[in-house]
Scaffold this motif. Structure first.
Motif, PDB file in Angstrom:
ATOM      1  N   LEU A 150       0.919  -1.118   0.011  1.00 45.33           N
ATOM      2  CA  LEU A 150      -0.123  -0.068   0.072  1.00 45.33           C
ATOM      3  C   LEU A 150       0.819   1.091  -0.078  1.00 45.33           C
ATOM      4  CD1 LEU A 150      -2.217  -1.510   2.707  1.00 45.33           C
ATOM      5  CD2 LEU A 150      -3.166  -0.819   0.313  1.00 45.33           C
ATOM      6  N   PRO A 151       0.126   2.263  -0.316  1.00 46.05           N
ATOM      7  CA  PRO A 151       1.234   3.620  -0.209  1.00 46.05           C
ATOM      8  C   PRO A 151       1.883   4.015   1.115  1.00 46.05           C
ATOM      9  CG  PRO A 151      -1.054   3.795  -1.257  1.00 46.05           C
ATOM     10  CD  PRO A 151      -0.971   2.590  -0.697  1.00 46.05           C
ATOM     11  N   GLU A 152       1.442   3.286   2.067  1.00 44.70           N
ATOM     12  CA  GLU A 152       2.023   3.766   3.496  1.00 44.70           C
ATOM     13  C   GLU A 152       2.274   2.326   4.101  1.00 44.70           C
ATOM     14  OE1 GLU A 152      -0.659   6.221   5.580  1.00 44.70           O
ATOM     15  OE2 GLU A 152      -0.879   7.883   3.749  1.00 44.70           O
ATOM     16  N   LYS A 153       2.086   1.419   3.867  1.00 45.10           N
ATOM     17  CA  LYS A 153       2.308   0.040   4.500  1.00 45.10           C
ATOM     18  C   LYS A 153       2.295  -1.078   3.683  1.00 45.10           C
ATOM     19  CE  LYS A 153      -1.825  -1.109   6.836  1.00 45.10           C
ATOM     20  NZ  LYS A 153      -2.544  -1.351   8.354  1.00 45.10           N
ATOM     21  N   ASN A 154       2.902  -2.117   3.820  1.00 46.02           N
ATOM     22  CA  ASN A 154       2.735  -3.445   3.576  1.00 46.02           C
ATOM     23  C   ASN A 154       1.648  -4.370   4.224  1.00 46.02           C
ATOM     24  OD1 ASN A 154       4.416  -2.578   1.464  1.00 46.02           O
ATOM     25  ND2 ASN A 154       6.002  -4.164   2.020  1.00 46.02           N
ATOM     26  N   THR A 155       1.111  -5.085   3.793  1.00 46.68           N
ATOM     27  CA  THR A 155       0.101  -6.004   4.324  1.00 46.68           C
ATOM     28  C   THR A 155       0.248  -7.498   3.695  1.00 46.68           C
ATOM     29  OG1 THR A 155      -1.881  -6.439   5.569  1.00 46.68           O
ATOM     30  CG2 THR A 155      -2.039  -5.551   3.208  1.00 46.68           C
ATOM     31  N   GLU A 156      -0.068  -8.575   4.474  1.00 47.01           N
ATOM     32  CA  GLU A 156      -0.239  -9.956   4.017  1.00 47.01           C
ATOM     33  C   GLU A 156      -1.647 -10.318   3.858  1.00 47.01           C
ATOM     34  OE1 GLU A 156       1.364 -14.519   5.137  1.00 47.01           O
ATOM     35  OE2 GLU A 156       1.112 -12.996   6.830  1.00 47.01           O
ATOM     36  N   VAL A 157      -1.667 -10.789   2.871  1.00 41.44           N
ATOM     37  CA  VAL A 157      -3.116 -11.758   2.581  1.00 41.44           C
ATOM     38  C   VAL A 157      -2.951 -13.348   2.559  1.00 41.44           C
ATOM     39  CG1 VAL A 157      -4.630  -9.788   1.802  1.00 41.44           C
ATOM     40  CG2 VAL A 157      -3.240 -11.212   0.246  1.00 41.44           C
ATOM     41  N   ARG A 158      -3.767 -13.897   3.277  1.00 41.28           N
ATOM     42  CA  ARG A 158      -3.642 -15.470   2.968  1.00 41.28           C
ATOM     43  C   ARG A 158      -4.749 -16.007   2.505  1.00 41.28           C
ATOM     44  NH1 ARG A 158      -2.321 -13.972   8.201  1.00 41.28           N
ATOM     45  NH2 ARG A 158      -4.246 -15.167   8.999  1.00 41.28           N
ATOM     46  N   THR A 159      -4.649 -16.787   1.396  1.00 37.90           N
ATOM     47  CA  THR A 159      -5.993 -17.260   0.649  1.00 37.90           C
ATOM     48  C   THR A 159      -6.087 -18.565   0.356  1.00 37.90           C
ATOM     49  OG1 THR A 159      -4.486 -17.266  -1.710  1.00 37.90           O
ATOM     50  CG2 THR A 159      -5.649 -15.042  -1.002  1.00 37.90           C
ATOM     51  N   GLU A 160      -7.329 -18.980   0.512  1.00 41.63           N
ATOM     52  CA  GLU A 160      -7.524 -20.796   0.176  1.00 41.63           C
ATOM     53  C   GLU A 160      -8.659 -20.724  -0.775  1.00 41.63           C
ATOM     54  OE1 GLU A 160      -8.651 -24.379   2.895  1.00 41.63           O
ATOM     55  OE2 GLU A 160      -8.670 -22.530   3.794  1.00 41.63           O
ATOM     56  N   TYR A 161      -8.526 -21.505  -1.811  1.00 39.99           N
ATOM     57  CA  TYR A 161      -9.640 -21.825  -2.853  1.00 39.99           C
ATOM     58  C   TYR A 161     -10.353 -22.950  -2.497  1.00 39.99           C
ATOM     59  CZ  TYR A 161     -11.738 -22.853  -7.329  1.00 39.99           C
ATOM     60  OH  TYR A 161     -12.726 -22.671  -8.301  1.00 39.99           O
ATOM     61  N   ILE A 162     -11.409 -22.804  -2.186  1.00 36.26           N
ATOM     62  CA  ILE A 162     -12.496 -23.936  -1.818  1.00 36.26           C
ATOM     63  C   ILE A 162     -13.647 -23.595  -2.935  1.00 36.26           C
ATOM     64  CG2 ILE A 162     -13.929 -25.088  -0.076  1.00 36.26           C
ATOM     65  CD1 ILE A 162     -12.543 -23.442   2.047  1.00 36.26           C
ATOM     66  N   ALA A 163     -13.537 -24.258  -3.901  1.00 38.69           N
ATOM     67  CA  ALA A 163     -14.556 -24.090  -5.306  1.00 38.69           C
ATOM     68  C   ALA A 163     -15.924 -23.858  -4.719  1.00 38.69           C
ATOM     69  CB  ALA A 163     -14.317 -25.144  -6.146  1.00 38.69           C
ATOM     70  N   PRO A 164     -16.749 -23.017  -5.195  1.00 37.03           N
ATOM     71  CA  PRO A 164     -16.427 -22.238  -6.197  1.00 37.03           C
ATOM     72  C   PRO A 164     -15.924 -20.644  -5.551  1.00 37.03           C
ATOM     73  CG  PRO A 164     -18.616 -21.797  -5.643  1.00 37.03           C
ATOM     74  CD  PRO A 164     -17.965 -22.840  -4.620  1.00 37.03           C
ATOM     75  N   TYR A 165     -15.296 -20.809  -4.540  1.00 36.57           N
ATOM     76  CA  TYR A 165     -14.896 -19.129  -4.070  1.00 36.57           C
ATOM     77  C   TYR A 165     -13.572 -19.395  -3.289  1.00 36.57           C
ATOM     78  CZ  TYR A 165     -16.876 -21.161   0.354  1.00 36.57           C
ATOM     79  OH  TYR A 165     -17.435 -21.880   1.478  1.00 36.57           O
TER      80      TYR A 165
END
Length: 283
Positions: A99-114
């Motif tokens: 981001l413009p002022e900081k970094n952030t982490e996202v953790r993603t998991e695919y469980i079809a269909p979302y």
């Protein structure tokens, strides 16, 4: 340039909070990015640039009125789209967002269909409590009676990058609306950018742009702050998953999950993301 339309805090299309995720093919001026966001007409649009040498994806977030330094549901939505583009065969991924002022982490998991996406918002900043002598004018600015406020819980400004005035009420959230010609300036008195009104018994929440004309369906950044607030006030415990409700009064009921980590005080929010459509922007 390619764009994806996703619905955040939803498991089926045309539910939750809509978002456009745009991948510019070159650097564009801020005024052009704003015009694209205005043309797409989502509450927020996120522009995602190629991964840099530090392994982060730089992003910029726009409403139809301005650029934001931070927002929750655009980052969750972008995380899901990036997962699908980087390696859909992998069920779980960790993605770094700049981001413009900081970094952030996202953790993603695919469980079809979302996709289920979790974002670490970091440690909240407790900017200030509002003096009770301001409560009457705050209630009036939100079309409420002072007796609707939850007096045992303070009105407070909190931020993890975007400061919100958190306003706890006992009842009547369905009737709340902004009733102030200079509401943005009014909020700036306490260092807040937006308001987030929540009903203590139900944890139903509402927020708008500062004109009061456009209500947001589900606001991840504010929901995370509310989770931190509830833990700080003893309403919830660290590591307890809290379900925040929003969007009921505009026909898009949504659930935002959030918690505060006991080990370090970091705020996390989580939501499901489903794909609605994709297309090309021809400029």
């Amino acid at each position: 340039m390619r764009f994806y339309h996703v619905d955040v805090f939803a498991t089926e299309p045309m539910n939750g909070n809509g978002l456009t995720v745009v991948f510019p093919e070159r650097e564009l001026e801020s005024k052009t990015l704003l015009k694209i966001a205005q043309e797409l007409k989502q509450f927020e649009t996120i522009f995602v640039y190629p991964q840099n040498t530090e392994g982060c994806f730089p992003v910029r977030i726009f409403t139809t009125e301005e650029e934001l330094a931070f927002a929750g549901h655009p980052i969750l939505g972008a995380g899901a789209v990036l997962h699908s583009l980087i390696d859909k065969s992998s069920s779980e991924k960790s993605i770094q967002i700049q981001l413009p002022e900081k970094n952030t982490e996202v953790r993603t998991e695919y469980i079809a269909p979302y996709y289920t996406v979790t974002m670490n918002q970091g440690i909240p900043q407790w900017i200030q409590k509002v003096g009770q002598y301001h409560y009457d004018e705050i209630a009036k600015s939100l079309s409420m009676l002072p007796t609707q406020l939850a007096q045992e819980f303070p009105i407070e400004v909190v931020s993890t990058g975007l400061p919100y005035l958190l306003v706890p009420i006992q009842k009547g959230i369905g009737e709340v609306k902004i009733n102030h010609d200079q509401f943005e300036q009014f909020l700036s008195t306490w260092g807040a950018k937006f308001v987030y009104v929540f009903e203590i018994p139900t944890l139903e929440c509402r927020t708008w742009d500062n004109s009061g004309m456009n209500e947001d369906v589900a606001t991840g950044s504010a929901a995370g702050l509310l989770c931190a607030y509830l833990v700080r006030k003893g309403f919830a415990k660290p590591d307890q998953v809290i379900n925040i409700s929003q969007g009921k009064y505009i026909g898009r009921p949504s659930i935002i999950k959030g918690w505060v980590e006991k080990k370090n005080g970091h705020v996390n929010i989580q939501g499901n993301v489903v794909f609605f459509g994709t297309g090309e922007i021809s400029i």
